[in-house]
Motif scaffolding. Sequence first.
Motif, PDB file in Angstrom:
ATOM      1  N   PRO A  15      -0.405   9.622  27.673  1.00  0.00           N
ATOM      2  CA  PRO A  15      -1.021   9.444  26.355  1.00  0.00           C
ATOM      3  C   PRO A  15      -1.761   8.119  26.245  1.00  0.00           C
ATOM      4  CG  PRO A  15       1.194  10.303  26.136  1.00  0.00           C
ATOM      5  CD  PRO A  15       1.024   9.949  27.578  1.00  0.00           C
ATOM      6  N   ALA A  16      -2.861   8.129  25.507  1.00  0.00           N
ATOM      7  CA  ALA A  16      -3.710   6.942  25.410  1.00  0.00           C
ATOM      8  C   ALA A  16      -3.292   6.015  24.282  1.00  0.00           C
ATOM      9  CB  ALA A  16      -5.170   7.360  25.219  1.00  0.00           C
ATOM     10  N   HIS A  17      -2.701   6.571  23.236  1.00  0.00           N
ATOM     11  CA  HIS A  17      -2.306   5.771  22.086  1.00  0.00           C
ATOM     12  C   HIS A  17      -1.003   6.290  21.494  1.00  0.00           C
ATOM     13  CE1 HIS A  17      -6.490   4.290  21.996  1.00  0.00           C
ATOM     14  NE2 HIS A  17      -6.040   3.313  21.224  1.00  0.00           N
ATOM     15  N   ALA A  18      -0.241   5.377  20.922  1.00  0.00           N
ATOM     16  CA  ALA A  18       0.826   5.741  20.001  1.00  0.00           C
ATOM     17  C   ALA A  18       0.326   5.452  18.599  1.00  0.00           C
ATOM     18  CB  ALA A  18       2.090   4.936  20.288  1.00  0.00           C
ATOM     19  N   VAL A  19       0.679   6.303  17.646  1.00  0.00           N
ATOM     20  CA  VAL A  19       0.271   6.099  16.256  1.00  0.00           C
ATOM     21  C   VAL A  19       1.486   6.255  15.348  1.00  0.00           C
ATOM     22  CG1 VAL A  19      -2.130   6.809  16.562  1.00  0.00           C
ATOM     23  CG2 VAL A  19      -0.416   8.519  15.966  1.00  0.00           C
ATOM     24  N   LEU A  20       1.488   5.480  14.276  1.00  0.00           N
ATOM     25  CA  LEU A  20       2.571   5.532  13.301  1.00  0.00           C
ATOM     26  C   LEU A  20       1.966   5.532  11.906  1.00  0.00           C
ATOM     27  CD1 LEU A  20       5.661   5.381  12.706  1.00  0.00           C
ATOM     28  CD2 LEU A  20       5.377   2.894  12.609  1.00  0.00           C
ATOM     29  N   LEU A  21       2.236   6.581  11.154  1.00  0.00           N
ATOM     30  CA  LEU A  21       1.744   6.729   9.789  1.00  0.00           C
ATOM     31  C   LEU A  21       2.954   6.647   8.863  1.00  0.00           C
ATOM     32  CD1 LEU A  21      -0.830   7.285   8.132  1.00  0.00           C
ATOM     33  CD2 LEU A  21      -0.461   9.726   8.515  1.00  0.00           C
ATOM     34  N   ILE A  22       3.012   5.602   8.022  1.00  0.00           N
ATOM     35  CA  ILE A  22       4.199   5.299   7.217  1.00  0.00           C
ATOM     36  C   ILE A  22       3.939   5.589   5.744  1.00  0.00           C
ATOM     37  CG2 ILE A  22       5.852   3.510   6.535  1.00  0.00           C
ATOM     38  CD1 ILE A  22       5.088   1.941   9.011  1.00  0.00           C
ATOM     39  N   ASN A  23       4.883   6.276   5.120  1.00  0.00           N
ATOM     40  CA  ASN A  23       4.877   6.439   3.668  1.00  0.00           C
ATOM     41  C   ASN A  23       5.752   5.332   3.074  1.00  0.00           C
ATOM     42  OD1 ASN A  23       4.970   7.177   0.994  1.00  0.00           O
ATOM     43  ND2 ASN A  23       6.066   9.114   1.323  1.00  0.00           N
ATOM     44  N   LEU A  24       5.123   4.270   2.584  1.00  0.00           N
ATOM     45  CA  LEU A  24       5.872   3.160   2.007  1.00  0.00           C
ATOM     46  C   LEU A  24       6.298   3.435   0.566  1.00  0.00           C
ATOM     47  CD1 LEU A  24       3.656   1.821   4.115  1.00  0.00           C
ATOM     48  CD2 LEU A  24       4.563  -0.298   3.193  1.00  0.00           C
ATOM     49  N   SER A  25       5.708   4.420  -0.063  1.00  0.00           N
ATOM     50  CA  SER A  25       5.899   4.628  -1.501  1.00  0.00           C
ATOM     51  C   SER A  25       7.281   5.219  -1.798  1.00  0.00           C
ATOM     52  CB  SER A  25       4.815   5.555  -2.048  1.00  0.00           C
ATOM     53  OG  SER A  25       5.146   6.905  -1.789  1.00  0.00           O
ATOM     54  N   PRO A  26       7.718   5.145  -3.053  1.00  0.00           N
ATOM     55  CA  PRO A  26       9.019   5.717  -3.439  1.00  0.00           C
ATOM     56  C   PRO A  26       8.984   7.222  -3.665  1.00  0.00           C
ATOM     57  CG  PRO A  26       8.017   4.601  -5.315  1.00  0.00           C
ATOM     58  CD  PRO A  26       7.117   4.347  -4.148  1.00  0.00           C
ATOM     59  N   ARG A  27       7.842   7.868  -3.368  1.00  0.00           N
ATOM     60  CA  ARG A  27       7.707   9.307  -3.579  1.00  0.00           C
ATOM     61  C   ARG A  27       7.144   9.991  -2.336  1.00  0.00           C
ATOM     62  NH1 ARG A  27       6.035   6.627  -7.850  1.00  0.00           N
ATOM     63  NH2 ARG A  27       3.888   6.568  -7.102  1.00  0.00           N
ATOM     64  N   PRO A  28       7.389  11.299  -2.167  1.00  0.00           N
ATOM     65  CA  PRO A  28       6.760  12.030  -1.054  1.00  0.00           C
ATOM     66  C   PRO A  28       5.240  11.995  -1.200  1.00  0.00           C
ATOM     67  CG  PRO A  28       8.509  13.338  -2.062  1.00  0.00           C
ATOM     68  CD  PRO A  28       8.271  12.159  -2.967  1.00  0.00           C
ATOM     69  N   GLN A  29       4.564  12.015  -0.055  1.00  0.00           N
ATOM     70  CA  GLN A  29       3.097  12.029  -0.064  1.00  0.00           C
ATOM     71  C   GLN A  29       2.592  12.959   1.019  1.00  0.00           C
ATOM     72  OE1 GLN A  29       0.724   8.263  -0.658  1.00  0.00           O
ATOM     73  NE2 GLN A  29       2.545   7.398   0.283  1.00  0.00           N
ATOM     74  N   ASN A  30       1.444  13.545   0.783  1.00  0.00           N
ATOM     75  CA  ASN A  30       0.755  14.281   1.832  1.00  0.00           C
ATOM     76  C   ASN A  30      -0.126  13.280   2.577  1.00  0.00           C
ATOM     77  OD1 ASN A  30       0.209  17.058   2.940  1.00  0.00           O
ATOM     78  ND2 ASN A  30      -1.889  16.360   2.565  1.00  0.00           N
ATOM     79  N   LEU A  31       0.207  13.014   3.835  1.00  0.00           N
ATOM     80  CA  LEU A  31      -0.520  12.021   4.641  1.00  0.00           C
ATOM     81  C   LEU A  31      -1.356  12.713   5.695  1.00  0.00           C
ATOM     82  CD1 LEU A  31       2.203   9.252   5.154  1.00  0.00           C
ATOM     83  CD2 LEU A  31       0.510   9.480   3.327  1.00  0.00           C
ATOM     84  N   THR A  32      -2.508  12.129   6.008  1.00  0.00           N
ATOM     85  CA  THR A  32      -3.434  12.713   6.979  1.00  0.00           C
ATOM     86  C   THR A  32      -3.737  11.715   8.084  1.00  0.00           C
ATOM     87  OG1 THR A  32      -4.465  14.143   5.317  1.00  0.00           O
ATOM     88  CG2 THR A  32      -5.727  13.704   7.315  1.00  0.00           C
ATOM     89  N   LEU A  33      -3.563  12.174   9.306  1.00  0.00           N
ATOM     90  CA  LEU A  33      -3.966  11.415  10.487  1.00  0.00           C
ATOM     91  C   LEU A  33      -5.290  11.976  10.972  1.00  0.00           C
ATOM     92  CD1 LEU A  33      -3.496   9.509  12.933  1.00  0.00           C
ATOM     93  CD2 LEU A  33      -2.252  11.398  14.003  1.00  0.00           C
ATOM     94  N   PRO A  46       0.840  -1.200   0.000  1.00  0.00           N
ATOM     95  CA  PRO A  46       0.000   0.000   0.000  1.00  0.00           C
ATOM     96  C   PRO A  46       0.875   1.250   0.000  1.00  0.00           C
ATOM     97  CG  PRO A  46       0.090  -0.931   2.191  1.00  0.00           C
ATOM     98  CD  PRO A  46       0.809  -1.900   1.301  1.00  0.00           C
ATOM     99  N   LEU A  47       0.352   2.353  -0.510  1.00  0.00           N
ATOM    100  CA  LEU A  47       1.130   3.589  -0.529  1.00  0.00           C
ATOM    101  C   LEU A  47       1.440   4.082   0.878  1.00  0.00           C
ATOM    102  CD1 LEU A  47      -0.672   5.582  -3.379  1.00  0.00           C
ATOM    103  CD2 LEU A  47       1.518   4.378  -3.503  1.00  0.00           C
ATOM    104  N   TRP A  48       0.520   3.844   1.805  1.00  0.00           N
ATOM    105  CA  TRP A  48       0.738   4.264   3.195  1.00  0.00           C
ATOM    106  C   TRP A  48      -0.016   3.336   4.138  1.00  0.00           C
ATOM    107  CZ3 TRP A  48      -3.863   5.160   5.540  1.00  0.00           C
ATOM    108  CH2 TRP A  48      -4.937   5.561   4.740  1.00  0.00           C
ATOM    109  N   GLN A  49       0.370   3.369   5.394  1.00  0.00           N
ATOM    110  CA  GLN A  49      -0.307   2.586   6.433  1.00  0.00           C
ATOM    111  C   GLN A  49      -0.375   3.387   7.727  1.00  0.00           C
ATOM    112  OE1 GLN A  49       2.030  -1.085   6.632  1.00  0.00           O
ATOM    113  NE2 GLN A  49       0.395  -2.164   5.559  1.00  0.00           N
ATOM    114  N   LEU A  50      -1.441   3.141   8.501  1.00  0.00           N
ATOM    115  CA  LEU A  50      -1.602   3.725   9.828  1.00  0.00           C
ATOM    116  C   LEU A  50      -1.654   2.604  10.859  1.00  0.00           C
ATOM    117  CD1 LEU A  50      -2.186   6.074  11.798  1.00  0.00           C
ATOM    118  CD2 LEU A  50      -4.630   5.785  11.256  1.00  0.00           C
TER     119      LEU A  50
END
Length: 430
Positions: free
Chosen positions: A357-375, A343-347
């Motif tokens: 804090p209640a949660h840790a979150v990790l948003l990964i850009n797996l793709s070979p290009r920059p991406q605008n990611l939204t949490l 996938p291009l990204w994963q959460l």
Amino acid sequence: PPMGWRSWNVMALEVSQEKVLAQARALAAPGPGGQKSLKELGYLALGVDDGWQACSEGVGGGFHDEFGYPLLNKTRFPDLHQLVDEVHQLGLKAGWYFNNCWCSIQELNAWLNVGGHPKQDVDFLVAHGFDAVKVDGCGPAHDISLWSQNVEAAERIIELENCANNGRFQWKRVNDDAPGWLPASKEDVMTGSFNLYRVSKDIAPQFYSTMYNLLSMKPFLEGNTPLSRPGKWAYPDMLQVANSNPRGFGKLSMIQSRTHFAAWCITSSPLVLGFDLTNQTLIEAAFPIISNERAISVNQAWAGHPGKLLRESQQHFEALASHYADNLCENGKPEKCTKMSFPLWQLWAKPLPAPGPAHAVLLINLSPRPQNLTLTLHDVDADWELATATEVWEGSEFEILESYSKEVASHDSIFFLLEPRASRATAILQ
């Protein structure tokens, strides 16, 4: 989850008592600029992998004698008691390795009909004072249940790592030089008795290899009572942070290493280093990643779940994932590569215990290009409207109202701790 260091990724078969003790001392030494030592940060387990055995000196050219006891290469390890004693004096735990891959064909020919020698091997561990053992899948002792029985009957507590074949041994040749290997299945984990278990192929110093192994964790993180849990951790193999394998094939960038480390933290994976800790250039480069106490605390925390994949892109791309520490796909060994749709990204997210804090979150850009990611906060908790975010690597804090967007470089990630400030119900009342 266990934390420590193992020899394979940096030393391969060129392991020795002197080299291993140098790594043990480095674990206990102050970090760069007088920072906390790796030991103080929690990296307590020192593990020797393949290469210690006296190949050709045993029955049939293997390394077990006629009574089934393992034969040690005394040139490489002249005094194993002294090694274990010094490791313990440094405040560390000593780990060993069995069902070896080096000269496994000779071992299989000599001992496959009797299933190897788990009892004699465990006797060897007890006699030398070891605290842990990694059981690989190459030799004849592939039935992890026999190892479990002997470890449980031992006179000391020994942590058991299941890297074996769980009784499903298949001697299918790979390039005519090795038996086939199968990772632990969900059924193995539900019925077996061991402390951690490999769920993936061998990791390589390549970004998509780390992501391939991360995805192998998914079946063990599912549901409200996942199989990966305290005392029985799913394990996608050793860390490749700062590592270049012994033959010099490639390594991860620092951005890729940071994402890789964060992924192991968010899924409660064992954190096992595999680079030369005596190399000051490497330790200074890697230390900001491997010593980050917010990241480590995420890995070590337990609030009922080890972490899981929450959401991922519906768009995919293909990439080659390398396998095995000495291989990259570019080196002309396509049989040790997998063409995979990523996938291009994963959460990913992991709950954390109160207070804090209640949660840790990790948003990964797996793709070979920059991406605008939204949490989006609702992806983490359907009731959240407002939360305080703490950036794990730098420690900066800011508020997120409903969502947060950022352009993320290729293979980089967003790693936050989230503490809710207002729920949907609160917002309605206000």
